[in-house]
Scaffold this motif. Structure first.
Motif, PDB file in Angstrom:
ATOM      1  N   HIS A 104      22.918  22.552  22.610  1.00 57.43           N
ATOM      2  CA  HIS A 104      21.624  21.695  22.595  1.00 57.43           C
ATOM      3  C   HIS A 104      20.912  21.443  21.374  1.00 57.43           C
ATOM      4  O   HIS A 104      20.302  19.949  21.916  1.00 57.43           O
ATOM      5  CB  HIS A 104      20.778  23.572  22.019  1.00 57.43           C
ATOM      6  N   TRP A 105      21.735  20.596  20.309  1.00 51.68           N
ATOM      7  CA  TRP A 105      20.954  19.613  19.743  1.00 51.68           C
ATOM      8  C   TRP A 105      21.550  17.808  20.653  1.00 51.68           C
ATOM      9  O   TRP A 105      20.761  17.289  20.438  1.00 51.68           O
ATOM     10  CB  TRP A 105      21.804  19.847  18.473  1.00 51.68           C
ATOM     11  N   ALA A 106      22.758  18.059  21.268  1.00 50.16           N
ATOM     12  CA  ALA A 106      22.907  17.125  21.540  1.00 50.16           C
ATOM     13  C   ALA A 106      21.808  16.713  23.064  1.00 50.16           C
ATOM     14  O   ALA A 106      21.484  15.447  23.478  1.00 50.16           O
ATOM     15  CB  ALA A 106      24.437  16.700  22.048  1.00 50.16           C
ATOM     16  N   ARG A 107      21.807  17.573  23.612  1.00 52.37           N
ATOM     17  CA  ARG A 107      20.813  17.210  24.699  1.00 52.37           C
ATOM     18  C   ARG A 107      19.501  17.050  23.829  1.00 52.37           C
ATOM     19  O   ARG A 107      18.649  16.152  24.246  1.00 52.37           O
ATOM     20  CB  ARG A 107      20.134  18.684  25.272  1.00 52.37           C
TER      21      ARG A 107
ATOM     22  N   LEU B 153      28.103  23.909  30.322  1.00 58.91           N
ATOM     23  CA  LEU B 153      26.748  23.125  31.065  1.00 58.91           C
ATOM     24  C   LEU B 153      26.589  22.523  31.405  1.00 58.91           C
ATOM     25  O   LEU B 153      27.343  21.744  32.225  1.00 58.91           O
ATOM     26  CB  LEU B 153      27.329  21.701  29.144  1.00 58.91           C
ATOM     27  N   VAL B 154      25.802  21.809  32.022  1.00 63.34           N
ATOM     28  CA  VAL B 154      25.534  21.497  33.579  1.00 63.34           C
ATOM     29  C   VAL B 154      25.744  19.772  32.918  1.00 63.34           C
ATOM     30  O   VAL B 154      24.968  19.358  31.786  1.00 63.34           O
ATOM     31  CB  VAL B 154      23.877  21.900  32.911  1.00 63.34           C
ATOM     32  N   GLU B 155      26.434  19.468  33.883  1.00 65.08           N
ATOM     33  CA  GLU B 155      27.017  17.942  33.678  1.00 65.08           C
ATOM     34  C   GLU B 155      25.999  17.087  34.743  1.00 65.08           C
ATOM     35  O   GLU B 155      25.976  16.274  34.517  1.00 65.08           O
ATOM     36  CB  GLU B 155      28.134  17.822  34.039  1.00 65.08           C
ATOM     37  N   GLY B 156      25.585  17.742  35.722  1.00 70.03           N
ATOM     38  CA  GLY B 156      25.019  16.444  36.973  1.00 70.03           C
ATOM     39  C   GLY B 156      23.852  17.138  36.945  1.00 70.03           C
ATOM     40  O   GLY B 156      24.027  18.267  36.913  1.00 70.03           O
ATOM     41  N   GLY B 157      23.177  16.542  37.249  1.00 67.63           N
ATOM     42  CA  GLY B 157      21.043  16.991  37.636  1.00 67.63           C
ATOM     43  C   GLY B 157      20.182  17.620  36.684  1.00 67.63           C
ATOM     44  O   GLY B 157      20.616  16.103  35.966  1.00 67.63           O
ATOM     45  N   SER B 158      20.435  18.560  35.524  1.00 69.57           N
ATOM     46  CA  SER B 158      19.327  18.459  34.994  1.00 69.57           C
ATOM     47  C   SER B 158      20.036  18.631  33.442  1.00 69.57           C
ATOM     48  O   SER B 158      20.878  19.502  32.796  1.00 69.57           O
ATOM     49  CB  SER B 158      18.548  20.397  34.399  1.00 69.57           C
ATOM     50  N   VAL B 159      20.452  17.725  32.958  1.00 69.38           N
ATOM     51  CA  VAL B 159      21.786  17.423  32.021  1.00 69.38           C
ATOM     52  C   VAL B 159      21.350  17.555  31.064  1.00 69.38           C
ATOM     53  O   VAL B 159      21.051  17.997  30.352  1.00 69.38           O
ATOM     54  CB  VAL B 159      22.571  15.407  32.427  1.00 69.38           C
ATOM     55  N   GLY B 160      22.758  18.497  30.341  1.00 74.25           N
ATOM     56  CA  GLY B 160      22.974  19.010  28.766  1.00 74.25           C
ATOM     57  C   GLY B 160      22.126  19.743  28.933  1.00 74.25           C
ATOM     58  O   GLY B 160      21.906  21.036  27.854  1.00 74.25           O
TER      59      GLY B 160
ATOM     60  N   GLY C 208      22.228   9.424  27.102  1.00 78.60           N
ATOM     61  CA  GLY C 208      22.690   8.351  26.731  1.00 78.60           C
ATOM     62  C   GLY C 208      24.138   7.966  27.796  1.00 78.60           C
ATOM     63  O   GLY C 208      24.289   7.393  27.466  1.00 78.60           O
ATOM     64  N   GLN C 209      24.325   9.010  27.670  1.00 82.32           N
ATOM     65  CA  GLN C 209      26.194   9.007  28.346  1.00 82.32           C
ATOM     66  C   GLN C 209      26.065   9.216  29.716  1.00 82.32           C
ATOM     67  O   GLN C 209      27.171   9.272  30.244  1.00 82.32           O
ATOM     68  CB  GLN C 209      26.674  10.333  27.777  1.00 82.32           C
ATOM     69  N   ALA C 210      24.635  10.137  30.405  1.00 86.53           N
ATOM     70  CA  ALA C 210      24.917  10.187  31.860  1.00 86.53           C
ATOM     71  C   ALA C 210      24.484   9.664  32.897  1.00 86.53           C
ATOM     72  O   ALA C 210      23.881   7.585  32.220  1.00 86.53           O
ATOM     73  CB  ALA C 210      23.874  11.077  31.737  1.00 86.53           C
ATOM     74  N   THR C 211      25.032   8.897  33.492  1.00 80.80           N
ATOM     75  CA  THR C 211      25.092   7.750  34.923  1.00 80.80           C
ATOM     76  C   THR C 211      24.021   8.095  35.981  1.00 80.80           C
ATOM     77  O   THR C 211      24.826   9.042  36.076  1.00 80.80           O
ATOM     78  CB  THR C 211      26.323   6.787  35.077  1.00 80.80           C
TER      79      THR C 211
ATOM     80  N   ILE D 286      21.952  27.530  35.225  1.00 75.75           N
ATOM     81  CA  ILE D 286      22.021  26.997  33.596  1.00 75.75           C
ATOM     82  C   ILE D 286      20.951  26.655  33.449  1.00 75.75           C
ATOM     83  O   ILE D 286      20.072  25.739  34.452  1.00 75.75           O
ATOM     84  CB  ILE D 286      22.863  26.832  33.414  1.00 75.75           C
ATOM     85  N   GLY D 287      19.719  27.624  32.771  1.00 68.02           N
ATOM     86  CA  GLY D 287      18.432  27.128  31.718  1.00 68.02           C
ATOM     87  C   GLY D 287      18.922  26.496  30.333  1.00 68.02           C
ATOM     88  O   GLY D 287      20.282  26.212  29.976  1.00 68.02           O
ATOM     89  N   ILE D 288      17.536  26.060  29.476  1.00 66.81           N
ATOM     90  CA  ILE D 288      18.380  26.248  28.489  1.00 66.81           C
ATOM     91  C   ILE D 288      18.142  27.138  28.127  1.00 66.81           C
ATOM     92  O   ILE D 288      17.142  27.875  27.467  1.00 66.81           O
ATOM     93  CB  ILE D 288      16.787  25.056  28.471  1.00 66.81           C
ATOM     94  N   GLY D 289      19.669  27.739  27.547  1.00 70.81           N
ATOM     95  CA  GLY D 289      20.131  28.921  26.892  1.00 70.81           C
ATOM     96  C   GLY D 289      19.582  29.814  27.377  1.00 70.81           C
ATOM     97  O   GLY D 289      19.832  31.111  26.966  1.00 70.81           O
ATOM     98  N   THR D 290      19.029  30.111  29.014  1.00 75.92           N
ATOM     99  CA  THR D 290      19.557  30.855  30.146  1.00 75.92           C
ATOM    100  C   THR D 290      19.520  30.335  30.716  1.00 75.92           C
ATOM    101  O   THR D 290      19.941  29.956  31.403  1.00 75.92           O
ATOM    102  CB  THR D 290      17.141  31.118  30.317  1.00 75.92           C
ATOM    103  N   LEU D 291      20.042  32.398  31.987  1.00 76.26           N
ATOM    104  CA  LEU D 291      20.627  32.299  32.788  1.00 76.26           C
ATOM    105  C   LEU D 291      19.793  32.556  34.503  1.00 76.26           C
ATOM    106  O   LEU D 291      19.150  33.610  33.832  1.00 76.26           O
ATOM    107  CB  LEU D 291      21.740  32.766  32.672  1.00 76.26           C
TER     108      LEU D 291
END
Length: 436
Positions: free
Chosen positions: A349-352, A303-310, A359-362, A271-276
């Motif tokens: 996309h906007w939140a990323r 949505l990527v949850e871990g790694g390249s978050v967002g 800001g939410q990632a740990t 999963i990329g930014i708008g791409t697969l």
């Protein structure tokens, strides 16, 4: 040139591009014009099959490290992608007693990562640079064009040869010694044909670069539109879990790798930014009772949850049949009458872009958003009837960006096929006419 078949730029997209030029048919006198075999032999006459030592000489200049001096350092990217420019290193902070001075127009490779294709030719405008002694450098013979060898370092044949020359025990401890590198045998054309290869490839590279620049500019316009639209929304917010249906993916373990119901699944790397990127789909076992929970359907947002978050992309049914997703991916599905798939994607996309996901990632080494935190994030509660107005122009902008990037990718494939054909002589260099 007019008496021979020409291979145009458009022809390079088809299998016909790999056919050699053929002479015109007819009853000509054998002495008046060369046969095809005579022509091919003449073209090949100047080619040399020899060890790289025929064209390169080990040329390493070392300097003593001074504690009071700063040393701009470089590395070499894998797969022939050029130099990696690092921050300057203070002589007092390094354990190296000596460094290699890296000069312009030198071939350089990483002894440790040569098996990954970490090789290139330094640019002619390279500023003063240094590297550890794991980076040997080589000077060129008079009949070796540095720009041609720069192109040669981007080929699979060079990477395969480096991998074959790599010696040692276990992965990163493997090395390619300069003597073994210089013993690699390759077919090299004469200087005039070397320059012609450079001209042809540079013409394609210029087009690829122009398309990449255009796509990046369009992407910035798209991001600006998105920030402008969301910043002007005068509505309250609700939680993402209320606005969308959200599901965390399946945990994978060794026992789930096999079974009677093995299917492909999507992970963060796809999963990329708008791409697969579906070139490397992994598989695991999804029992029938699990498939409903972990299925990905057209119009689902991933949505990527871990790694390249967002990073997020819309699934449009690119793979037939069942496909699942793993625990580092959150599936976001629009709620009927409440949200639309495109609104979910644009919110991601906007939140990323605005740093909300970050800001939410740990986490220390690998950042993770966390399913519960993702579900509790605020989403502008725009009525579904107005969401299409917001997302319509953004979708059109994204489509234009995607089309431009796809054209650049197509040209990269053309470039690879052209270069391969020129070097293995299934495309005669003298018969290629790029219409650029």
């Amino acid at each position: 040139m007019s008496d021979w078949q020409q291979v145009t730029f458009s022809d390079l997209q088809t299998p016909s591009c790999r056919q050699k030029a053929v002479p015109p048919q007819g009853g000509r006198d054998a002495m008046s014009a060369p046969t095809h075999d005579e022509h091919a032999a003449k073209v090949r006459a100047g080619w040399v099959r020899a060890p790289l030592a025929r064209f390169l000489t080990l040329n390493v200049e070392t300097v003593d490290v001074e504690p009071t001096r700063l040393y701009p350092t470089i590395g070499v990217l894998n797969r022939g992608r050029g130099l990696l420019y690092r921050d300057p290193v203070a002589g007092s902070s390094t354990s190296y007693k000596k460094l290699n001075r890296i000069l312009p127009q030198m071939l350089i490779y990483s002894r440790l990562k040569a098996f990954e294709g970490a090789i290139t030719v330094t640019p002619d405008d390279l500023p003063e640079s240094f590297a550890s002694q794991e980076f040997p450098t080589f000077a060129f013979a008079p009949d070796a064009d540095p720009d041609f060898f720069r192109i040669l370092t981007t080929t699979q044949s060079m990477w395969d040869a480096l991998q074959g020359a790599s010696k040692g025990m276990g992965g990163r401890r493997e090395r390619v010694k300069p003597t073994d590198f210089l013993n690699i045998v390759m077919d090299i054309p004469p200087p005039p044909l070397q320059k012609r290869v450079v001209e042809l490839l540079d013409a394609v590279d210029d087009q690829i670069s122009a398309l990449d620049t255009e796509a990046n500019a369009l992407s910035k316009v798209e991001s600006g539109l998105r920030r402008d639209f969301f910043s002007k929304l005068d509505v309250s917010t609700v939680s993402a879990g209320e606005k969308f249906e959200m599901q965390l993916g399946r945990q994978k373990s060794a026992r789930q790798s096999v079974g009677d119901h093995v299917h492909p699944y999507l992970r963060a790397a796809n999963i990329g930014i708008g791409t697969l990127d579906l070139s490397d789909l992994k598989t695991m076992n999804f029992e029938p009772r699990e498939q409903g929970k972990y299925a990905v359907f057209p119009d689902d947002v991933l949505l990527v949850e871990g790694g390249s978050v967002g990073q997020a992309a819309l699934w449009t049914g690119e793979v037939d049949g069942f496909i699942g997703f793993d625990k580092h991916v959150i599936r976001i599905r629009a709620r009927e009458g409440v949200s639309t798939p495109e609104y979910a994607l644009q919110w991601c996309h906007w939140a990323r872009e605005t740093g909300q996901f970050a800001g939410q990632a740990t986490g220390i080494t690998i950042k993770a958003l966390g399913f519960s935190r993702a579900c509790s994030m605020g989403v502008p509660d725009l009525p579904v009837a107005q969401q299409a107005k917001l997302t319509g122009s953004l979708a059109a902008a994204a489509k234009q960006v995607a089309a431009t990037r796809a054209e650049a990718d197509r040209l990269r494939q053309v470039r690879a096929g052209l270069l391969s054909g020129l070097l293995d002589r299934t495309i005669e260099i003298e018969s290629v006419d790029l219409e650029v």
